[in-house]
Design a protein around this motif. Sequence first.
Motif, PDB file in Angstrom:
ATOM      1  N   GLU A   1      -3.121  37.041  62.792  1.00 34.54           N
ATOM      2  CA  GLU A   1      -1.898  37.476  63.458  1.00 34.54           C
ATOM      3  C   GLU A   1      -2.271  38.482  64.543  1.00 34.54           C
ATOM      4  N   GLU A   2      -1.563  38.411  65.639  1.00 33.48           N
ATOM      5  CA  GLU A   2      -1.892  39.277  66.778  1.00 33.48           C
ATOM      6  C   GLU A   2      -1.843  40.762  66.406  1.00 33.48           C
ATOM      7  N   LYS A   3      -0.906  41.139  65.518  1.00 31.86           N
ATOM      8  CA  LYS A   3      -0.788  42.547  65.143  1.00 31.86           C
ATOM      9  C   LYS A   3      -1.985  43.028  64.313  1.00 31.86           C
ATOM     10  N   LYS A   4      -2.743  42.091  63.733  1.00 32.94           N
ATOM     11  CA  LYS A   4      -3.920  42.447  62.936  1.00 32.94           C
ATOM     12  C   LYS A   4      -5.231  42.212  63.695  1.00 32.94           C
ATOM     13  N   LEU A   5      -5.105  41.851  64.976  1.00 33.30           N
ATOM     14  CA  LEU A   5      -6.256  41.406  65.759  1.00 33.30           C
ATOM     15  C   LEU A   5      -7.406  42.412  65.738  1.00 33.30           C
ATOM     16  N   TYR A   6      -7.163  43.630  66.108  1.00 35.64           N
ATOM     17  CA  TYR A   6      -8.269  44.576  66.289  1.00 35.64           C
ATOM     18  C   TYR A   6      -8.829  45.082  64.964  1.00 35.64           C
ATOM     19  N   HIS A   7      -8.021  45.002  63.917  1.00 40.86           N
ATOM     20  CA  HIS A   7      -8.537  45.320  62.592  1.00 40.86           C
ATOM     21  C   HIS A   7      -9.547  44.263  62.156  1.00 40.86           C
ATOM     22  N   VAL A   8      -9.261  42.998  62.442  1.00 41.22           N
ATOM     23  CA  VAL A   8     -10.145  41.902  62.057  1.00 41.22           C
ATOM     24  C   VAL A   8     -11.382  41.859  62.948  1.00 41.22           C
ATOM     25  N   LEU A   9     -11.226  42.190  64.216  1.00 37.96           N
ATOM     26  CA  LEU A   9     -12.342  42.135  65.170  1.00 37.96           C
ATOM     27  C   LEU A   9     -13.493  43.062  64.783  1.00 37.96           C
ATOM     28  N   ILE A  10     -13.213  44.066  63.968  1.00 37.80           N
ATOM     29  CA  ILE A  10     -14.259  45.000  63.549  1.00 37.80           C
ATOM     30  C   ILE A  10     -15.405  44.274  62.864  1.00 37.80           C
ATOM     31  N   THR A  11     -15.105  43.179  62.166  1.00 35.54           N
ATOM     32  CA  THR A  11     -16.140  42.456  61.414  1.00 35.54           C
ATOM     33  C   THR A  11     -16.615  41.198  62.152  1.00 35.54           C
ATOM     34  N   SER A  12     -16.341  41.109  63.437  1.00 36.47           N
ATOM     35  CA  SER A  12     -16.828  39.957  64.206  1.00 36.47           C
ATOM     36  C   SER A  12     -18.260  40.223  64.691  1.00 36.47           C
ATOM     37  N   PRO A  13     -19.023  39.159  64.996  1.00 36.12           N
ATOM     38  CA  PRO A  13     -18.676  37.742  64.900  1.00 36.12           C
ATOM     39  C   PRO A  13     -18.645  37.277  63.448  1.00 36.12           C
ATOM     40  N   PHE A  14     -18.002  36.139  63.225  1.00 34.34           N
ATOM     41  CA  PHE A  14     -17.793  35.639  61.873  1.00 34.34           C
ATOM     42  C   PHE A  14     -18.824  34.552  61.580  1.00 34.34           C
ATOM     43  N   PHE A  15     -19.907  34.978  60.945  1.00 36.21           N
ATOM     44  CA  PHE A  15     -21.026  34.075  60.691  1.00 36.21           C
ATOM     45  C   PHE A  15     -20.668  33.025  59.637  1.00 36.21           C
ATOM     46  N   ASN A  16     -21.225  31.847  59.801  1.00 37.44           N
ATOM     47  CA  ASN A  16     -21.171  30.803  58.787  1.00 37.44           C
ATOM     48  C   ASN A  16     -22.213  31.170  57.728  1.00 37.44           C
ATOM     49  N   VAL A  17     -21.810  31.935  56.740  1.00 41.64           N
ATOM     50  CA  VAL A  17     -22.749  32.524  55.787  1.00 41.64           C
ATOM     51  C   VAL A  17     -23.549  31.449  55.061  1.00 41.64           C
ATOM     52  N   LYS A  18     -22.871  30.451  54.538  1.00 39.31           N
ATOM     53  CA  LYS A  18     -23.554  29.398  53.791  1.00 39.31           C
ATOM     54  C   LYS A  18     -24.572  28.675  54.671  1.00 39.31           C
ATOM     55  N   GLY A  19     -24.190  28.389  55.923  1.00 35.23           N
ATOM     56  CA  GLY A  19     -25.095  27.704  56.847  1.00 35.23           C
ATOM     57  C   GLY A  19     -26.331  28.521  57.163  1.00 35.23           C
ATOM     58  N   TRP A  20     -26.138  29.817  57.397  1.00 35.42           N
ATOM     59  CA  TRP A  20     -27.270  30.685  57.735  1.00 35.42           C
ATOM     60  C   TRP A  20     -28.225  30.852  56.561  1.00 35.42           C
ATOM     61  N   LEU A  21     -27.699  31.044  55.357  1.00 33.92           N
ATOM     62  CA  LEU A  21     -28.575  31.233  54.201  1.00 33.92           C
ATOM     63  C   LEU A  21     -29.374  29.968  53.907  1.00 33.92           C
ATOM     64  N   SER A  22     -28.740  28.811  54.078  1.00 35.48           N
ATOM     65  CA  SER A  22     -29.456  27.551  53.905  1.00 35.48           C
ATOM     66  C   SER A  22     -30.551  27.404  54.957  1.00 35.48           C
ATOM     67  N   TYR A  23     -30.265  27.848  56.182  1.00 34.71           N
ATOM     68  CA  TYR A  23     -31.234  27.795  57.275  1.00 34.71           C
ATOM     69  C   TYR A  23     -32.436  28.682  56.967  1.00 34.71           C
ATOM     70  N   TYR A  24     -32.183  29.909  56.500  1.00 31.48           N
ATOM     71  CA  TYR A  24     -33.281  30.808  56.142  1.00 31.48           C
ATOM     72  C   TYR A  24     -34.176  30.183  55.073  1.00 31.48           C
ATOM     73  N   GLN A  25     -33.563  29.566  54.073  1.00 31.11           N
ATOM     74  CA  GLN A  25     -34.360  28.959  53.011  1.00 31.11           C
ATOM     75  C   GLN A  25     -35.156  27.776  53.541  1.00 31.11           C
ATOM     76  N   SER A  26     -34.574  27.010  54.458  1.00 33.14           N
ATOM     77  CA  SER A  26     -35.298  25.885  55.074  1.00 33.14           C
ATOM     78  C   SER A  26     -36.474  26.376  55.911  1.00 33.14           C
ATOM     79  N   LEU A  27     -36.284  27.483  56.625  1.00 34.84           N
ATOM     80  CA  LEU A  27     -37.375  28.046  57.424  1.00 34.84           C
ATOM     81  C   LEU A  27     -38.509  28.504  56.520  1.00 34.84           C
TER      82      LEU A  27
END
Length: 322
Positions: A138-164
Amino acid sequence: MNEFSNIDLDEKKLADQTLVYILNNQNTILESSFFIRILDRRIKYGDLNNHVEFLKERLSHVEFNVDYDTVEYKNSMSGYQVLALDELGRTFDNSRILSPLLYEMENFSKEVFWASEEEEKIYQSLSHFVSFEDRLVEEKKLYHVLITSPFFNVKGWLSYYQSLLDVKFPDFSEKIISGKNIIKYKPFKDKYFLGIATDYQSCKNNFRKGWWEEPEYKLVIFEKLEKKKINQVVTFERFIHPHFDPPALNFAAFFGSKTMIDVSENETVIDNGTKKEFLEDGMVRLYNSEKFGDELKRHAYFYYDMLYRTTKGYIKFIEESF
């Protein structure tokens, strides 16, 4: 009793082996690793065989601490510092001017590295996951949420690390999950195994804060008790070569180099690439480009390759020490 508890890790032997390694690998992509801590980025050394005594001194500051079943190290080698005077004549640390030199050296190493068709082929086979997740807020929550950006694909990254890890450390060909730890391992001595262990928990926590960092790996010696139960007899608190820590720009430094922009000598702005699309229903779509994701993926791939190149001698040193 832990039969490995009285092990003596010879710091001088490691330093001597590292010196040979540096001399044999100068003028290769590995040279960028030498300049992170060991060499001064401002100096063109030429043939390092002419600087052996200097290198010996730089490599003489590692000290191992063995506490029964845990091994830690301390590297007290001094860093390189640039002091300057401000407009009031006060001395301040201006070492930030060394960073562009480091980026330049690493970028050159990467150009040579990525000229390899084989590495590019392997990279393409591993990196097809989406780096970031879109977020609708929601636009009213925009800047509160932006604090934790960017929003990483956690599962994808952890799988990538293990593959590396699988690709770059093929000798550790077996895998066991013990508790929260994923351990890649190989035979060591008698009934014991040598493994690279992590639970990726630190990465998970930091991804959710919008931070990017390399996983925390430990080197472990263990014996198997049951299918998923082990007896961990020795733990090296960090799986990294004490003289090449880090082996390439750590992930936070690389991320910062891509997101922090100096607009003046005293002002830096941060732009992590998160874009906003305002929708008609009062919602906002937050997203990042895969071009930025590709830069991060490529750096991670390069980092793991450099981790392998710098730790293979360290692993051999450990095997010989035990």
